[in-house]
Scaffold this active site. Structure first.
Site, PDB file in Angstrom:
ATOM      1  N   GLN A  72      -5.299  -1.715   9.615  1.00  0.00           N
ATOM      2  CA  GLN A  72      -5.026  -3.003   8.966  1.00  0.00           C
ATOM      3  C   GLN A  72      -5.592  -4.142   9.815  1.00  0.00           C
ATOM      4  O   GLN A  72      -5.308  -4.239  11.009  1.00  0.00           O
ATOM      5  CB  GLN A  72      -3.503  -3.176   8.789  1.00  0.00           C
ATOM      6  CG  GLN A  72      -3.088  -4.434   8.057  1.00  0.00           C
ATOM      7  CD  GLN A  72      -3.477  -4.415   6.573  1.00  0.00           C
ATOM      8  OE1 GLN A  72      -3.426  -3.370   5.916  1.00  0.00           O
ATOM      9  NE2 GLN A  72      -3.909  -5.549   6.056  1.00  0.00           N
TER      10      GLN A  72
ATOM     11  N   LYS B  50       0.836  -1.205   0.000  1.00  0.00           N
ATOM     12  CA  LYS B  50       0.000   0.000   0.000  1.00  0.00           C
ATOM     13  C   LYS B  50       0.871   1.254   0.000  1.00  0.00           C
ATOM     14  O   LYS B  50       0.636   2.197  -0.760  1.00  0.00           O
ATOM     15  CB  LYS B  50      -0.942  -0.008   1.213  1.00  0.00           C
ATOM     16  CG  LYS B  50      -2.055  -1.054   1.089  1.00  0.00           C
ATOM     17  CD  LYS B  50      -2.794  -1.330   2.386  1.00  0.00           C
ATOM     18  CE  LYS B  50      -3.801  -2.474   2.183  1.00  0.00           C
ATOM     19  NZ  LYS B  50      -4.467  -2.901   3.417  1.00  0.00           N
TER      20      LYS B  50
ATOM     21  N   ASP C   5     -11.962   2.436   4.066  1.00  0.00           N
ATOM     22  CA  ASP C   5     -12.369   1.054   3.819  1.00  0.00           C
ATOM     23  C   ASP C   5     -13.883   0.922   3.666  1.00  0.00           C
ATOM     24  O   ASP C   5     -14.380  -0.138   3.280  1.00  0.00           O
ATOM     25  CB  ASP C   5     -11.932   0.167   5.005  1.00  0.00           C
ATOM     26  CG  ASP C   5     -10.705  -0.662   4.664  1.00  0.00           C
ATOM     27  OD1 ASP C   5     -10.416  -0.831   3.468  1.00  0.00           O
ATOM     28  OD2 ASP C   5     -10.036  -1.132   5.601  1.00  0.00           O
TER      29      ASP C   5
END
Lengths: 287, 287
Positions: B96, B52, B119
């Site tokens: 995460q 990422k 997200d």
């Protein structure tokens, strides 16, 4: 000939159970309380609110109606909601819709404390549909589940087809049926060959707002048909389902009027009690 | 023989568009910034986070990784997230997953500012699925739409069947397809006769985590098949779809690996840019 799922009979059973539950809560010194915020003097809204007040009192729920004038400012309306959010004696806050045009409905609904969101419309509550566990489901959707349960209609593993995807009925009902492990088909205006899907339904929920949309040919023999439509045709109330033909083929069917409708206010009371339990009882108390 | 929808090619196109968009934003003195919170030293998580970071820098996005030890307290983790919420230079906060067991994941995800929820997992964001307009869709779901759009596959009015209803892929993908006006069928473990449904799909999304679940017989000729499964079989990665047989029958298909996978990180970047635009640009700027 289909079994007729009589909403008045089912609502009476729900109310009876609730009255008992509320009496038990009061013994534990929990007095569930619903506050309805009513803006303006729309006759239909006022009549709905009165029926809510009436049922609440009948069941031993405390109910308070806060009446605000049609020209109330958004910030004053918000202030009133925040007072209810902050009031520990209040378990459930309902803002009667529709609101006047100068008010941003979404914004106002977001102002209700999610733990007091008795209509299940706060995004925080909707967000929990994904995991199948909102604090409460919206009243009409909850009423549909109540009908299915009290009719002993299985849901898990069944094919459930929902026609219509409104935020207040179709969409949450599809999520509820999915949460109860049905295979769910969501149909709407852009669905082609609607009948191809409705004919597969073990459970068919129709909330499209179109009289006569579903006829016997569109229904599988033995299906459970829940008609949420309310349409006025030639001065009569009819649903979205052509009752006279479908009743010959379905296994069970809700009439209009007298099907889902009578459940809605009863489920508002049930949601209020549920929110009161969650907010006020410890795990210890629930034993 | 189906058209192969190559995720690497599509991701490269997304990245090219994004790099240009980010350059334009920087000219307006908007530097989009992503913060990734990484707890513990799980090797797989660390590797995802590195990829990422790498892509962010490649595209001109600012990326910062906050590393916390595996035994961090929930309150310290929350404090770190709140610092990012409060930091006006931060557009997107990603926690995460998975988090260590002593931490309540749902509670932590709710702590991310919904306007920085890159997200798309905050209940407030999920709550907007109902009206088809979350700020962002979860990355894998967004990647599926990107594939369909870049393959010029129509969605509105099509029959879309989604197998699997996980919170991170299946469920949001079904909501996205509904928001784009497909007729949506949601299947899962309790679905009986799965093939009866999958054979109706114009668009078939499989996210069940079961190798070989879908074979040629289960697919309609010409269907668009999106395989989200990642299973390790005899040391190889395979999807949920039996590629070799289905590729003969479908109209288009994503391979595994190299289908949906490569899109996911690219969509994280795209979501970050979208959140930056929403938060930082006025309507005036957007002209």
């Amino acid at each position: 000939m289909a079994r007729i799922l009589d909403g008045k009979v089912i609502a009476a059973a729900v109310k009876q159970d609730l009255a008992m539950e509320i009496a038990q809560l009061r013994e534990k010194e929990v007095q569930p309380k619903l506050v309805v915020v009513l803006v303006g003097d729309d006759a239909a809204s006022a009549s709905y609110v009165r029926s809510k007040e009436r049922m609440a009192r009948e069941l031993g729920l405390e109910a308070e109606v806060i009446k605000l004038s049609a020209d109330v400012s958004e910030s004053e309306l918000m202030r009133q909601i925040e007072l209810q959010n902050a009031d520990d004696s209040v378990d459930a806050v309902l803002v009667q819709l529709p609101l006047p045009e100068h008010i941003d409905t979404d914004w106002v609904l977001m102002g209700v404390d999610p733990t007091k969101d008795v209509d299940g419309f706060h995004p925080q509550n909707i967000g929990r549909y994904a995991i199948g566990s909102p604090l409460v489901w919206p009243c009409t959707t909850a009423g549909i589940l109540e009908i299915l349960e009290r009719a002993n209609a299985p849901v898990a593993g069944q094919t459930a087809v929902v026609v219509g995807r409104s935020r207040i009925v179709g969409w949450p009902t599809a999520q509820l049926l999915l949460a109860h492990n049905a295979t769910v088909v969501q149909c709407h205006r852009q669905t082609r060959n609607l009948a191809e899907f409705t004919r597969q339904a073990d459970i068919l929920v129709v909330a499209a707002g179109q009289a006569g949309l579903i006829r016997a040919d569109d229904v599988k023999a033995g299906a459970v048909v829940i008609d949420v439509g309310i349409n006025r045709v030639d001065g009569h109330l009819v649903g979205d389902v052509d009752f006279d033909s479908v009743v010959q083929k379905a296994g069970a069917i809700t009439p209009v009027p007298g099907g889902v409708g009578p459940l809605t206010v009863a489920m508002l009371m049930k949601n209020t009690v549920r929110l009161a339990r969650i907010r006020r009882l410890t795990k210890e108390d629930e034993r």
